[in-house]
Write an enzyme that holds these catalytic residues in place. Sequence first.
Site, PDB file in Angstrom:
ATOM      1  N   ASP A  16       0.828  -1.212   0.000  1.00 49.28           N
ATOM      2  CA  ASP A  16       0.000   0.000   0.000  1.00 49.28           C
ATOM      3  C   ASP A  16       0.863   1.263   0.000  1.00 49.28           C
ATOM      4  O   ASP A  16       1.978   1.267   0.513  1.00 49.28           O
ATOM      5  CB  ASP A  16      -0.922  -0.026   1.236  1.00 49.28           C
ATOM      6  N   GLY A  17       0.311   2.320  -0.556  1.00 49.96           N
ATOM      7  CA  GLY A  17       0.954   3.636  -0.502  1.00 49.96           C
ATOM      8  C   GLY A  17       1.556   4.098  -1.814  1.00 49.96           C
ATOM      9  O   GLY A  17       2.265   5.111  -1.850  1.00 49.96           O
ATOM     10  N   GLY A  75       0.085   5.501  -4.390  1.00 49.49           N
ATOM     11  CA  GLY A  75      -0.473   6.798  -4.775  1.00 49.49           C
ATOM     12  C   GLY A  75       0.145   7.932  -3.970  1.00 49.49           C
ATOM     13  O   GLY A  75       0.568   8.956  -4.525  1.00 49.49           O
ATOM     14  N   ARG A  76       0.238   7.732  -2.653  1.00 44.90           N
ATOM     15  CA  ARG A  76       0.814   8.782  -1.797  1.00 44.90           C
ATOM     16  C   ARG A  76       2.298   8.971  -2.074  1.00 44.90           C
ATOM     17  O   ARG A  76       2.808  10.092  -2.011  1.00 44.90           O
ATOM     18  CB  ARG A  76       0.568   8.440  -0.309  1.00 44.90           C
ATOM     19  N   TRP A  77       2.991   7.907  -2.389  1.00 48.53           N
ATOM     20  CA  TRP A  77       4.420   7.999  -2.741  1.00 48.53           C
ATOM     21  C   TRP A  77       4.582   8.951  -3.933  1.00 48.53           C
ATOM     22  O   TRP A  77       5.464   9.807  -3.937  1.00 48.53           O
ATOM     23  CB  TRP A  77       4.938   6.610  -3.089  1.00 48.53           C
ATOM     24  N   LEU A 118      10.353 -20.673  -4.531  1.00 52.86           N
ATOM     25  CA  LEU A 118       9.385 -19.808  -3.835  1.00 52.86           C
ATOM     26  C   LEU A 118       7.967 -20.004  -4.380  1.00 52.86           C
ATOM     27  O   LEU A 118       7.754 -20.017  -5.599  1.00 52.86           O
ATOM     28  CB  LEU A 118       9.812 -18.343  -4.033  1.00 52.86           C
ATOM     29  N   HIS A 127       2.441   3.452  -9.015  1.00 53.88           N
ATOM     30  CA  HIS A 127       2.199   2.038  -9.334  1.00 53.88           C
ATOM     31  C   HIS A 127       3.381   1.461 -10.121  1.00 53.88           C
ATOM     32  O   HIS A 127       3.770   0.308  -9.919  1.00 53.88           O
ATOM     33  CB  HIS A 127       0.899   1.883 -10.128  1.00 53.88           C
TER      34      HIS A 127
HETATM   35  C1  IPE Z   1      -5.529  -2.759  -0.346  1.00 52.38           C
HETATM   36  O1  IPE Z   1      -5.174  -1.415  -0.428  1.00 52.38           O
HETATM   37  C2  IPE Z   1      -5.455  -3.420  -1.680  1.00 52.38           C
HETATM   38  C3  IPE Z   1      -4.128  -3.566  -2.275  1.00 52.38           C
HETATM   39  C4  IPE Z   1      -2.998  -3.226  -1.722  1.00 52.38           C
HETATM   40  C5  IPE Z   1      -4.079  -4.172  -3.576  1.00 52.38           C
HETATM   41  P1  IPE Z   1      -6.256  -0.257  -0.597  1.00 52.38           P
HETATM   42  O2  IPE Z   1      -5.481   1.005  -0.716  1.00 52.38           O
HETATM   43  O3  IPE Z   1      -7.191  -0.580  -1.686  1.00 52.38           O
HETATM   44  O4  IPE Z   1      -7.047  -0.324   0.790  1.00 52.38           O
HETATM   45  P2  IPE Z   1      -7.927   0.785   1.533  1.00 52.38           P
HETATM   46  O5  IPE Z   1      -8.984   1.234   0.562  1.00 52.38           O
HETATM   47  O6  IPE Z   1      -7.010   1.907   1.910  1.00 52.38           O
HETATM   48  O7  IPE Z   1      -8.475   0.088   2.748  1.00 52.38           O
HETATM   49  C1  IPE Z   2      -1.498   0.271  -3.428  1.00 53.19           C
HETATM   50  O1  IPE Z   2      -1.278   1.636  -3.437  1.00 53.19           O
HETATM   51  C2  IPE Z   2      -1.751  -0.295  -4.819  1.00 53.19           C
HETATM   52  C3  IPE Z   2      -3.145  -0.723  -5.052  1.00 53.19           C
HETATM   53  C4  IPE Z   2      -4.114  -0.696  -4.181  1.00 53.19           C
HETATM   54  C5  IPE Z   2      -3.452  -1.221  -6.376  1.00 53.19           C
HETATM   55  P1  IPE Z   2      -2.479   2.681  -3.432  1.00 53.19           P
HETATM   56  O2  IPE Z   2      -2.832   2.994  -4.846  1.00 53.19           O
HETATM   57  O3  IPE Z   2      -3.595   2.194  -2.596  1.00 53.19           O
HETATM   58  O4  IPE Z   2      -1.796   3.945  -2.767  1.00 53.19           O
HETATM   59  P2  IPE Z   2      -2.453   4.942  -1.718  1.00 53.19           P
HETATM   60  O5  IPE Z   2      -2.921   4.118  -0.586  1.00 53.19           O
HETATM   61  O6  IPE Z   2      -3.582   5.622  -2.418  1.00 53.19           O
HETATM   62  O7  IPE Z   2      -1.353   5.854  -1.348  1.00 53.19           O
HETATM   63 MG    MG Z   3      -4.063   2.404  -0.634  1.00 54.53          MG
END
Ligand code: IPE
Ligand code: IPE
Ligand code: MG
Length: 251
Positions: free
Chosen positions: A28-29, A31-33, A139, A45
């Site tokens: 996760d993260g 988008g914020r990165w 793996l 991504h």
């Molecule tokens: C969970 O992350 C799904 C994946 C990492 C693929 P999200 O970013 O979708 O989760 P929420 O919406 O913050 O709970």
């Molecule tokens: C995780 O990063 C990737 C997916 C859920 C596909 P996010 O896209 O959720 O990034 P944030 O949480 O918005 O920063």
């Molecule tokens: Mg996210």
Amino acid sequence: MSTLLARQPQITTGDDVAAALHVAIIMDGNGRWAQKRGLPRTMGHYYGAEAARKVVRAAGELGVTHLTLFGFSSENWRRPKPEIDYLMSLLRGYLRKDVASLHENRVRLKVIGDRAGLPADIATLIGEAEALTAANDGLNLTIALNYGGRADIVAGVRQLAQEVAAGRLDPAMIDEASVGAALPSAALPDPDLLIRTSGEQRVSNFLLWQLAYTEMLFVERYWPDFSGEDLKAALAEFSHRDRRFGGAVSR
Ligand code: IPE
Ligand code: IPE
Ligand code: MG
């Protein structure tokens, strides 16, 4: 008692891990990165996929036997279409370009989630990658795509209900083992450690059935910055956890 102990991975103090060890990661993260750098979310991504490649390599080297990555949730369709399209094109690229090197490294690739809901060419590529790598002994890499923990349980329950309706299953015989075995994700062992990056502390519908006794580790770093060293540090932290499975304190 012995079965509970057998489920505990034995980690030695160094880099190597002796027994089965299943690490699941909510990556996760992204988008914020990207936003922090003034870049479009899609660039997050892109670099997130690079991080995943590095972590897959490191996992094998660190003795992780099963690595399960949450790549796209069944709720991620709520995102803007251009972002979804970009994620699908990254996935397509990964399945086209990376599978040969995974195969060379004896990685066994599996996908969980509703692949029928993915673009048809991606579903085909997944089937081909799974078939190519099925006999590998390295793996066990599982990628969760269009995956939701509740949907997984619903599919398993529906399957058991069909068995009951057909007169092949006595409801009184349904137990934890038969429910677990009916899930589409049944081949996956329970994770020992769940890592979620980006500071969020929630499960977001990942592996609900299998996480019953999983150790959780939440790290602040955004996924594109997560490295093999971070995985190593996570395993070191995990090695100090006292897993009890409902039993008494052992130390
Ligand atoms: C969970 O992350 C799904 C994946 C990492 C693929 P999200 O970013 O979708 O989760 P929420 O919406 O913050 O709970
Ligand atoms: C995780 O990063 C990737 C997916 C859920 C596909 P996010 O896209 O959720 O990034 P944030 O949480 O918005 O920063
Ligand atoms: Mg996210």
